[in-house]
Design an enzyme around this catalytic site. Structure first.
Site, PDB file in Angstrom:
ATOM      1  N   CYS A  79       0.831  -1.208   0.000  1.00  0.00           N
ATOM      2  CA  CYS A  79       0.000   0.000   0.000  1.00  0.00           C
ATOM      3  C   CYS A  79       0.873   1.269   0.000  1.00  0.00           C
ATOM      4  O   CYS A  79       1.483   1.595  -1.007  1.00  0.00           O
ATOM      5  CB  CYS A  79      -0.978  -0.030   1.173  1.00  0.00           C
ATOM      6  SG  CYS A  79      -2.361   1.121   0.971  1.00  0.00           S
ATOM      7  N   HIS A 167      -3.834  -5.018   0.913  1.00  0.00           N
ATOM      8  CA  HIS A 167      -3.282  -5.530   2.176  1.00  0.00           C
ATOM      9  C   HIS A 167      -3.421  -7.047   2.238  1.00  0.00           C
ATOM     10  O   HIS A 167      -4.504  -7.569   2.517  1.00  0.00           O
ATOM     11  CB  HIS A 167      -4.002  -4.888   3.366  1.00  0.00           C
ATOM     12  CG  HIS A 167      -3.647  -3.452   3.573  1.00  0.00           C
ATOM     13  ND1 HIS A 167      -2.582  -3.057   4.349  1.00  0.00           N
ATOM     14  CD2 HIS A 167      -4.193  -2.317   3.096  1.00  0.00           C
ATOM     15  CE1 HIS A 167      -2.494  -1.743   4.348  1.00  0.00           C
ATOM     16  NE2 HIS A 167      -3.465  -1.266   3.586  1.00  0.00           N
ATOM     17  N   GLU A 169      -2.222  -8.986   4.469  1.00  0.00           N
ATOM     18  CA  GLU A 169      -2.172  -9.479   5.858  1.00  0.00           C
ATOM     19  C   GLU A 169      -3.546  -9.616   6.499  1.00  0.00           C
ATOM     20  O   GLU A 169      -3.690 -10.307   7.512  1.00  0.00           O
ATOM     21  CB  GLU A 169      -1.274  -8.554   6.705  1.00  0.00           C
ATOM     22  CG  GLU A 169      -1.799  -7.146   6.932  1.00  0.00           C
ATOM     23  CD  GLU A 169      -1.455  -6.154   5.827  1.00  0.00           C
ATOM     24  OE1 GLU A 169      -1.506  -4.946   6.099  1.00  0.00           O
ATOM     25  OE2 GLU A 169      -1.155  -6.581   4.697  1.00  0.00           O
ATOM     26  N   GLY A 222      -0.131 -14.964  37.993  1.00  0.00           N
ATOM     27  CA  GLY A 222      -1.070 -16.018  37.642  1.00  0.00           C
ATOM     28  C   GLY A 222      -1.469 -15.945  36.183  1.00  0.00           C
ATOM     29  O   GLY A 222      -2.185 -16.810  35.684  1.00  0.00           O
ATOM     30  N   VAL A 224      -0.705 -15.448  31.850  1.00  0.00           N
ATOM     31  CA  VAL A 224       0.038 -16.219  30.851  1.00  0.00           C
ATOM     32  C   VAL A 224       1.480 -15.735  30.724  1.00  0.00           C
ATOM     33  O   VAL A 224       2.426 -16.528  30.808  1.00  0.00           O
ATOM     34  CB  VAL A 224      -0.656 -16.106  29.470  1.00  0.00           C
ATOM     35  CG1 VAL A 224       0.124 -16.874  28.414  1.00  0.00           C
ATOM     36  CG2 VAL A 224      -2.081 -16.616  29.544  1.00  0.00           C
ATOM     37  N   ASP A 225       1.671 -14.429  30.532  1.00  0.00           N
ATOM     38  CA  ASP A 225       3.008 -13.911  30.196  1.00  0.00           C
ATOM     39  C   ASP A 225       4.015 -14.129  31.317  1.00  0.00           C
ATOM     40  O   ASP A 225       5.119 -14.635  31.089  1.00  0.00           O
ATOM     41  CB  ASP A 225       2.924 -12.422  29.846  1.00  0.00           C
ATOM     42  CG  ASP A 225       1.973 -12.148  28.688  1.00  0.00           C
ATOM     43  OD1 ASP A 225       1.737 -13.066  27.889  1.00  0.00           O
ATOM     44  OD2 ASP A 225       1.455 -11.023  28.598  1.00  0.00           O
ATOM     45  N   THR A 227       3.902 -16.203  33.762  1.00  0.00           N
ATOM     46  CA  THR A 227       4.102 -17.628  34.036  1.00  0.00           C
ATOM     47  C   THR A 227       5.070 -18.250  33.039  1.00  0.00           C
ATOM     48  O   THR A 227       6.024 -18.936  33.416  1.00  0.00           O
ATOM     49  CB  THR A 227       2.752 -18.381  33.990  1.00  0.00           C
ATOM     50  OG1 THR A 227       1.857 -17.796  34.929  1.00  0.00           O
ATOM     51  CG2 THR A 227       2.937 -19.849  34.316  1.00  0.00           C
TER      52      THR A 227
END
Length: 509
Positions: A79, A167, A169, A222, A224-225, A227
């Site tokens: 683009c 685009h 993506e 507690g 996700v990241d 842990t």
């Protein structure tokens, strides 16, 4: 260093999506601002120029010196990136007669071109631009058009340099992934070795080398990241990692005990700290959302700092920073907007004078979950909904005290438990309950009541930047409302939030 694709960001809302699509091909890539182009090294196999909200015709439009990489590695302009190449190399870009936005179909496709192999005639693509490439230089070869856009794609003759006006993506470009695969894998010859197993092996080796026998302290939540980051550091240095889980009195019902148990089951060296009273004291009398956030953040830093000083010779602070955090901290188009102060470990490095270790700072959220799955982390942790750093502190509107927290914990437990029981939890990106600073009239038995109102919120989203409210079944909402009113003393009315983001936010404060 791993092979990679370099993505230059000109400010498009889709730039991170380009990176995620490249990563889905198991090829590593990095996003860099257009005005901070890294030196071309042998590991960079190709360059993608992103779109932009700007016009190449405007004064001070973002630009880059194409000679830095053109002819040295393959280049794909998307683009704005395509328009920039056309304009710089002698073509002309003019305002579109009609703003081209939305779905379009490719009316001509050069199937012999390496970029367009396996791209169908009439393939649907997504347009989003106010300018058009009106004329191209003589050495540009047109390789695709739509009924309204003559220069939908081009290649510079005898060069692996391409431009596309659409685009690839976004999912609306139905064969966009094929086009990106053609460019990244076949034209750039990138090795498809960016996998969770490879990432884990490389990261643990790097952490061992970087940390040696040093002591590392880390705050766990507690989520996700933090842990996944902790497990990676633990696998590298074992008991030299000291994890601290602080109960700020604003967690979900029984969460402090449950999270501590799950972490001990993973073999982590963790200490739980009950600091509820300190947080309630700091919050006493505060009603303004940002004041509450700052009080929670400051108290957390004080508690964490105090606990960390009980560990000898700590040199590193571990954090679960992920790649979008890194990208957003280096905005392309000037200073970023003020971020709500919910990143409650933000002030720790300055106060504690520690070096930072961030093992996940090259990963997107979905990649963190894949790494966690490969590490064998409990699916209930990996699938956990996002939960704000200030916890229930920003879901209780107005002032906060222990009694209000207890009421909201009960309401939240019924709502979240109900989502799990009815198989709805994993269909929702984030859910929670809000305690409103109002009371309403009700009737219970023969008595008139004047009690609290709670709002339930459930949204669908990909990354939290935008979100839509989830159409939960009426029967489910009726059951949950009935259970809350019957079981939670002090609540006589339940409402459901049907606002999308934007204009509303996911949290109420």
């Amino acid at each position: 260093m791993a092979q990679q694709i370099l993505i230059l960001d000109f400010g498009s809302q889709y730039t991170q999506l380009i990176a995620r699509r490249v990563r889905e091909l198991n090829v590593y890539c990095e996003i860099h601002p257009f005005n901070k182009v890294p030196a071309l090294t042998p590991d960079i196999k190709g360059v993608i120029l992103s779109g932009s909200p700007c016009s190449v015709r405007q004064e001070n439009a973002p630009t880059v010196d194409l000679s830095l990489f053109r002819g040295k590695v393959p280049v794909l302009g998307v683009c704005y990136g395509a328009q920039l190449m056309a304009q710089q190399l002698g073509g002309s870009v003019t305002p579109s007669k009609i703003r081209e936005y939305g779905r379009a179909k490719l009316s001509t496709v050069d199937h012999h071109n390496d970029l367009l192999k396996e791209i169908s005639l009439d393939s649907q693509v997504w347009m989003s631009h106010g300018d058009t490439i009106e004329a191209v230089p003589d050495n540009f070869e047109l390789i695709a058009s739509t009924s309204s856009v003559r220069v939908a794609a081009f290649q510079i003759k005898n060069e692996k340099t391409f431009g596309i006006q659409f685009h690839p993506e976004v999912t609306h470009s139905t064969e966009g992934k094929n086009l990106l695969r053609n460019f990244v894998v076949h034209i750039c010859n990138s090795a498809q070795d960016w996998t969770p197993d490879q990432f884990i092996e490389t990261t643990i080796t790097d952490l061992k080398q970087k940390l040696g026998n040093d002591q590392v302290v880390m705050a766990l939540s507690g989520g996700v990241d933090s842990t996944v980051a902790a497990i990676l550091v633990h696998k590298a240095i074992g008991k030299n990692l000291h994890c601290i889980f602080v109960d700020n009195g604003l967690l979900r019902k029984d969460e402090f005990t449950q999270v501590l148990e799950s972490y001990k089951g993973m073999g982590l060296n963790i200490k739980g700290v009950d600091a509820k009273d300190k947080f309630y004291t700091a919050l006493n009398g505060l009603t303004e959302p940002e004041s509450k956030r700052k009080a929670i953040g400051k108290t957390f830093i004080d508690v964490f700092d105090e606990e960390s000083h009980q560990i000898k010779d700590v040199k590193w602070l571990g954090q679960g920073t992920i790649y979008p955090d890194v990208i957003e901290s280096a905005p392309v188009m000037g200073p970023s907007q003020t971020i709500k102060s919910h990143h409650n470990v933000g002030g720790l490095p300055e106060k504690m004078k520690l070096k930072i270790v961030e093992p996940l700072n090259t990963l997107f959220k979905d990649e963190v979950r894949l790494v966690g799955k490969t590490l064998g982390i409990d699916p209930t942790i990996l699938g956990r909904h996002p939960f704000p750093g200030p916890g229930l502190g920003i879901r209780i509107l107005g002032d906060i005290n222990a009694e209000k927290v207890s009421v909201l914990q009960e309401v939240d437990a019924i709502f979240i438990g109900g989502l799990r029981k009815h198989g709805l939890y994993d269909k929702v990106w984030q859910a929670g309950a809000m305690l409103l600073p109002i009371q309403s009239v009700g009737v219970m038995g023969d008595e008139r009541t004047y009690e609290r109102v709670v709002a339930l919120r459930a949204v669908s989203s990909i990354d939290g930047m935008t979100a839509d409210w989830v159409h939960l079944p009426y029967e489910f909402l009726a059951e949950i409302s009935n259970e809350i009113i019957n079981k939670v003393k002090g609540v006589n009315r339940v409402v459901y939030d049907i606002s999308s983001k934007p204009p509303a936010t996911i949290e109420w404060e």
